[in-house]
Design a protein around this motif. Structure first.
Motif, short mmCIF file in Angstrom:
data_model
loop_
_atom_site.label_atom_id
_atom_site.label_comp_id
_atom_site.label_asym_id
_atom_site.label_seq_id
_atom_site.Cartn_x
_atom_site.Cartn_y
_atom_site.Cartn_z
N GLY A 66 0.82 -1.21 0.00
CA GLY A 66 0.00 0.00 0.00
C GLY A 66 0.85 1.25 0.00
O GLY A 66 2.08 1.22 0.15
N GLU A 70 -0.33 2.51 4.70
CA GLU A 70 0.33 1.27 4.30
C GLU A 70 0.44 0.28 5.46
O GLU A 70 0.27 0.64 6.63
CB GLU A 70 1.74 1.61 3.81
N ALA A 93 -6.30 -9.32 6.98
CA ALA A 93 -7.00 -8.94 5.75
C ALA A 93 -8.22 -9.83 5.58
O ALA A 93 -8.23 -10.98 6.01
CB ALA A 93 -6.06 -9.11 4.56
N ASP A 124 -7.16 -4.37 8.36
CA ASP A 124 -6.01 -3.65 7.80
C ASP A 124 -5.99 -3.66 6.27
O ASP A 124 -5.43 -2.75 5.66
CB ASP A 124 -4.71 -4.30 8.29
N ALA A 125 -6.53 -4.70 5.65
CA ALA A 125 -6.42 -4.81 4.19
C ALA A 125 -7.57 -5.65 3.66
O ALA A 125 -8.17 -6.43 4.41
CB ALA A 125 -5.09 -5.46 3.82
N SER A 127 -8.43 -8.42 0.46
CA SER A 127 -7.80 -9.25 -0.55
C SER A 127 -8.84 -9.56 -1.62
O SER A 127 -9.77 -10.33 -1.37
CB SER A 127 -7.29 -10.54 0.10
N ARG A 151 -7.16 1.69 2.01
CA ARG A 151 -6.08 0.97 2.69
C ARG A 151 -5.46 -0.06 1.74
O ARG A 151 -5.92 -0.21 0.61
CB ARG A 151 -6.65 0.29 3.93
N PRO A 152 -4.49 -0.83 2.23
CA PRO A 152 -3.81 -1.75 1.33
C PRO A 152 -4.70 -2.83 0.71
O PRO A 152 -5.70 -3.25 1.29
CB PRO A 152 -2.75 -2.38 2.23
N LEU A 153 -4.28 -3.23 -0.48
CA LEU A 153 -4.98 -4.26 -1.25
C LEU A 153 -4.07 -5.45 -1.49
O LEU A 153 -2.85 -5.29 -1.60
CB LEU A 153 -5.37 -3.71 -2.62
N PRO A 174 -0.19 -3.02 -4.43
CA PRO A 174 -0.83 -4.19 -3.79
C PRO A 174 0.15 -5.35 -3.69
O PRO A 174 1.13 -5.43 -4.43
CB PRO A 174 -1.96 -4.54 -4.78
#
Ligand code: SF4
Length: 435
Positions: A66, A70, A93, A124-125, A127, A151-153, A174
């Motif tokens: 991210g 991140e 995730a 947090d993430a 998927s 947010r992160p992927l 990602p």
């Protein structure tokens, strides 16, 4: 991390003091304790600097997923947290299938959020998983996710389908999940082309090491290891072998963060808990209920708390329930557990109170008092600094455990001082009786 002697061998050994230390050995000891930087010595040669930097690199590389909000994974230097501390908390995730309504699913994921001991916990993430086997549908799902999830992927997909989504999402860095022994070259090429971290997966840890090495040869530095553990025994065994090899043997193919994909249900929660306790940096779950998230997040909070540093809140004045110029003034230490317990019991009373927190370096009431960090003078200074005594003419309430400071505090403040309860849970009754 090299020892002081290993650092010392690479220093000029002239004891010139230009680094501010009396000898090169003293400087080497600071380096070993991470209290100085190699650049503080202006005379160290470039070759020594390169050698020091290479050997000082953490045994587990830090990998980021991210941008902006991140996730940082790995960067760990020890096997046991009491040796130093664990640095980057494990991330959780949740899966979003490209066959579902992505907007609705992420809306549900966002609702999974709660506060514990002053910290807000949420997922947090996400998927995004390709179940459709359709490149366009997967790319559309990733695009929809990016619109409502900042947010992160993680992109879970096979190499022949993933690239359309990578074109859309690569700016968000990602994690590509995942490469195996059949597709490592093509997945590593995609990871390099789009500058994304890559997960490699195999149940045989020798093959896993080969995959990590191959990805590195192909130019991918940010690698995450999935040991394909399918039960608790495999999880603890594989994670432990991988991390011991990285930290104790400096075996670079295992010097990467570890992850797991655990599915859903109570066994998945147990797997996630094992991963949290034993070196995992990322767990992907298919689903997570509130009642399953609570023990998991609590476990993470405990594992990633520095055992050498008490959890503290800031010294300051905390008004509770809209206190007035006649409300009582409570005070206690800045040990987090004390603060949150006292605060919760005051809130339970539904009565307005000024709560003054005194900096005791995170020690609890009796410990701080015994250590001389919670004296009448400290309390008077904190009350004067916050100016609460001019905001309220209510009584100052002393924690019952330190009743013996009441006379001194009364003298210092020239104010009505009353002794409160020994147990925080008795505060509501105390406040009712105080009226
Ligand atoms: Fe030794 Fe370098 Fe410090 Fe001089 S500046 S004492 S050479 S470490």
């Amino acid at each position: 991390m090299p020892t002081a002697i290993e650092f010392f061998k690479l220093l000029p050994k002239t004891n010139c003091k230009d680094c501010g230390q009396p000898t090169c050995l003293a400087f080497a000891m600071l380096l070993a304790n991470q209290k100085a930087k190699i650049d503080d010595c202006p005379h160290v040669s470039q070759s020594s600097k390169d050698a020091l930097e290479a050997s000082a690199a953490p045994p587990v590389r830090t990998v980021t997923i991210g941008t902006g909000k991140e996730i940082r994974m790995g960067g760990e230097t020890v096997l046991y947290r009491h040796e130093r501390r664990f640095i980057n908390p494990i991330a959780y995730a949740l899966t979003v299938s490209d066959t579902c309504n992505v907007t609705e699913r992420i809306g549900e994921i966002k609702k999974l959020s709660f506060e514990r001991v002053g910290t807000v916990y949420d997922i947090d993430a996400v998927s995004v998983r390709c179940d459709s086997r359709d490149p366009k549908r997967f790319a559309d799902a990733v695009d929809s996710a990016m619109k409502i999830w900042d947010r992160p992927l993680i992109l879970e997909c096979v190499p022949e389908i993933i690239e359309e989504a990578l074109i859309i999402a690569s700016s968000r860095r990602p994690l590509i999940y995942c490469a195996d022994k059949d597709n490592i070259d093509i997945m590593a090429a995609l990871a390099k082309k789009y500058s994304c971290p890559l997960a490699v997966r195999d149940a045989d840890i020798e093959v896993l090491a080969d995959l990590a090495e191959r990805a590195k040869e192909l130019g991918v530095n940010d690698i995450v290891l999935d040991t394909a553990a399918s039960n608790l025994k495999e999880c603890i065994e594989r994670h432990t072998v991988v991390r011991r090899c990285a930290v104790k043997k400096k075996f670079r193919p295992f010097g990467h963060p570890i992850m797991d994909r655990v599915g859903s249900g109570e066994y998945a929660i147990a797997m996630a808990a094992m991963s949290t306790m034993k070196y995992g940096s990322l767990v992907i779950l298919d689903d997570l209920k509130n009642y399953e998230a609570l023990p998991l997040f609590t476990l993470r909070q405990n594992i990633y708390t520095d055992p050498q540093v008490p959890i503290q809140v800031k010294q300051g004045l905390y008004p509770i329930g809209g206190p007035s110029e006649h409300s009582p003034i409570f005070f206690t230490t800045n040990f987090s557990l004390t603060y949150f317990t006292v605060r919760a019991d005051i809130e339970r009373s539904k009565m307005p109170v000024w709560l003054q927190i005194v900096d005791t370096e995170g020690l609890s009431v009796l410990t701080a008092y015994s250590a001389g960090k919670f004296t009448a003078e400290h309390v008077a200074d904190a009350l004067n600094e916050s100016n609460v005594l001019s905001m309220s003419d209510g009584p100052v309430v002393i924690p019952g455990l330190v009743a013996r400071m009441s006379a001194k505090l009364r003298d210092l403040l020239n104010r009505n001082v009353v002794v409160g309860t020994t147990e925080s849970r008795d505060i509501p009754k105390f406040l009712r009786d105080l009226k």
